[in-house]
Design an enzyme around this catalytic site. Structure first.
Site, PDB file in Angstrom:
ATOM      1  N   GLY A  56      54.344 -46.185 -13.447  1.00 36.73           N
ATOM      2  CA  GLY A  56      54.076 -44.829 -12.991  1.00 36.73           C
ATOM      3  C   GLY A  56      52.927 -44.861 -12.016  1.00 36.73           C
ATOM      4  CB  CYS A  83      53.483 -51.551 -13.905  1.00 38.34           C
ATOM      5  SG  CYS A  83      52.346 -51.385 -12.537  1.00 38.34           S
ATOM      6  CE1 TYR A  84      49.399 -44.440 -16.223  1.00 39.92           C
ATOM      7  CE2 TYR A  84      51.383 -43.996 -17.517  1.00 39.92           C
ATOM      8  CZ  TYR A  84      50.093 -43.647 -17.136  1.00 39.92           C
ATOM      9  OH  TYR A  84      49.508 -42.532 -17.672  1.00 39.92           O
ATOM     10  CG  HIS A 170      57.127 -53.460 -11.128  1.00 40.83           C
ATOM     11  ND1 HIS A 170      57.393 -52.283 -11.779  1.00 40.83           N
ATOM     12  CD2 HIS A 170      55.927 -53.291 -10.524  1.00 40.83           C
ATOM     13  CE1 HIS A 170      56.415 -51.426 -11.573  1.00 40.83           C
ATOM     14  NE2 HIS A 170      55.504 -52.018 -10.816  1.00 40.83           N
ATOM     15  CG  ASP A 228      78.489 -41.571  -2.881  1.00 42.83           C
ATOM     16  OD1 ASP A 228      79.006 -42.666  -3.148  1.00 42.83           O
ATOM     17  OD2 ASP A 228      77.464 -41.444  -2.191  1.00 42.83           O
ATOM     18  CE  LYS A 375      78.548 -45.894  -1.687  1.00 44.55           C
ATOM     19  NZ  LYS A 375      78.210 -44.584  -1.097  1.00 44.55           N
TER      20      LYS A 375
END
Ligand code: XMP
Length: 519
Positions: A56, A83-84, A170, A228, A375
């Protein structure tokens, strides 16, 4: 619905939260994103095998920093903080987090200093992706360091007893090449989740959610024929059948047979309620004499909104309309991209009108059933729902259609010329088995006349450019080195078969500095 192994992801606002969810799905484990403040009691009810705390943008000690329910750490479940997320763990469990003088951003290397189930089978060194300003500087009791990087001595930490793990980098992004294996280690080995979740079960869940959301209301969807909106249509149809009506606007700028294909697939095959609006005359009238690219785009975007509004008004028929929802085939990358564009006007190189383009005063609630998907996942959903390959695997096609591929004025005659040339490119690319391997392949009509000779006659006609590019996401692209004989066939056929073109050129510009479309 059978009970699947489930991983709950607490969302602290990272742009990567959905990527984490996707990685978990790739492990064939059901992932559920919940807001960061979800009470621990509610999380327990979901019966997860483990919890992931996302990254975040905040600092844990900032005034409005998002904090989770403390109870999350008392559920007896494995927790992975990213991370956060790891900073939160340190902050909440008695450690310390500080602002780092060396912001770590980009590639780095983690050195594994101690045996840990997260890093099992991954070797001693691992390329990782960092993006943080704060870092843990003191460990909470029970924790120990398992990996370090140059600027973060606490790059990975564990409390093996409580099964709490924290990563400063990450693992979910592709720039951490073996991050997926690390997440697998957490999901399968630490949490004991089983790979029991499939796209089929996800479709069932999405349908159940759609039904719960719309109840007995009716939904209208703008169907463009692109991947889509087509998948959204098929999914909604499976979920709510005739409560869905699709509006397909023919703006007169479509490729050869496009309107027929959409009507055949959705109207005849799927038996979806389809309102077909042929607005060709309306669009061409507005485009008459217009040559400037941005003006063309604006006109087409605006006109689409008017036509779509008229169509939905007709459907809705008054104030107490049963049509309460407007569905859109927004995907996760669209969500991210439109946020990025919103925040940075310079990012708006060309005005795309698909996302958020419909007017605010349309009194619909927005339904975006594909919002969490990427996708390739959407393509898989489409294939499983029975959409033909020609739709599911089709190349992107711009909203303003052939208008941005006819340089200069758009007339019915020039549309005819481009449609014929484009159809030749498509059919030759398919015949040579190249069509589905490239990002896009199409023809562009240039307002450039040149001299040629056909039989005994001198000709003086327009030029056609052929553009074939490869790309991951449309943001950058390179032209495809097609075999010469394929290029020769395309060129011969266009010049011989399309009346109005006597010269064909191949576009060898990459993006940047070029764009994919010519306007
Ligand atoms: P450019 O030309 O900007 O295109 O390099 C990048 C990708 O976006 C597509 N494109 C559009 N798609 N509405 C769309 O839905 C639009 O207005 C639009 N303009 C460009 C283009 O085909 C390429 O894949």
């Amino acid at each position: 619905m059978a009970e699947h192994s489930r991983i709950v992801i607490l969302d602290f606002g990272s742009q990567y939260t959905q990527v984490i969810a996707r990685r978990v799905r790739e492990c064939q484990v059901y992932s559920q994103i919940v807001p960061y403040h979800t009470p621990a009691k509610e999380i327990a009810k979901l019966n997860p095998k483990g919890i992931i705390l996302s990254g975040g943008p905040s600092s844990v000690y900032a005034k409005d920093a998002p904090h989770p329910d403390r109870g999350v750490f008392k559920l007896g479940l494995p927790v992975l903080g990213i991370c956060y997320g790891v900073q939160l763990m340190a902050h909440f469990l008695g450690g310390k987090v500080e602002h780092s003088p060396h912001r770590e951003f980009g590639h780095g290397q983690a050195r594994v200093t101690r045996k840990c189930p997260l890093f099992a089978g991954l070797g001693e060194r691992m390329d990782v992706w960092n993006s943080h300003g704060d870092r843990v500087t003191k460990l909470p009791t029970g924790f120990r360091i398992v990996a370090t990087t140059a600027n973060a001595p606490f790059a990975a930490i564990e409390d093996a007893k409580r099964k709490f793990y924290g990563l400063q980098f990450h693992p979910e992004v592709v720039h951490t090449p073996r991050g997926r294996e690390l997440l697998e280690n957490f999901i399968y080995d630490v949490c004991g989740a089983t790979a029991d979740w499939t796209m089929g079960s996800y479709i069932e869940e999405m349908c159940a959610n759609i039904r719960a959301q719309v109840g007995a209301d009716h939904v209208v969807l703008g169907l463009s024929g692109g991947v889509d909106s087509s998948v959204a249509a098929a999914l909604l149809h499976k979920a709510i059948g005739d409560q869905l009506t699709c509006v397909f606007v023919n703006n007169g700028l479509l490729r050869l047979n496009e309107a027929e294909t959409v009507q055949r697939v959705f109207g005849e095959h799927f038996r979806i309620r389809l309102k077909y609006v042929d607005a060709t005359a309306r669009f061409l009238r507005r485009l008459k004499g217009v040559k400037e690219p941005e003006r063309k785009r604006k006109i087409i975007g605006n006109e689409f909104v008017y036509v779509f509004q008229d169509a939905t008004k007709q459907l809705a028929g008054g104030k107490d309309s049963k049509f309460k929802w407007l569905a859109q085939g927004t995907l996760y990358p669209d969500v991210i991209e439109s946020v990025a564009i919103g925040g940075n006007p310079a990012a708006l190189i060309k005005s795309h009108h698909n996302v958020g383009g419909l007017p605010k005063n349309m009194k619909f609630k927005l339904l975006e059933p594909l919002r969490e998907l990427f996708k390739d996942e959407v393509r898989e959903v489409g294939a499983q729902l029975g959409l033909p390959r020609e739709i599911v695997q089709r190349q992107p096609f711009p909203g303003p259609g052939l208008a941005v591929r006819i340089l200069g004025e758009i007339t019915r005659e020039r549309l005819r010329v481009l449609r014929e040339a484009d159809a030749i490119v498509v059919s030759e690319m398919k015949a040579a088995d190249w069509y589905y391997k490239v990002w896009q392949s199409f023809a562009v009509l240039l307002p450039v006349k040149s001299v040629g000779v056909m039989g005994d006659e001198r000709t003086y006609e327009d030029t056609c450019a052929v553009r074939v590019v490869e790309s991951q996401d449309g943001m950058t692209a390179d032209w495809v080195r097609l075999p010469n004989d394929l290029l020769a066939r395309i060129s011969n056929r266009i010049v011989n078969e399309v009346k109005g073109i006597n010269r064909c050129v191949y576009d060898i510009t990459s993006k940047p500095p070029g764009t994919i479309e010519w306007e």
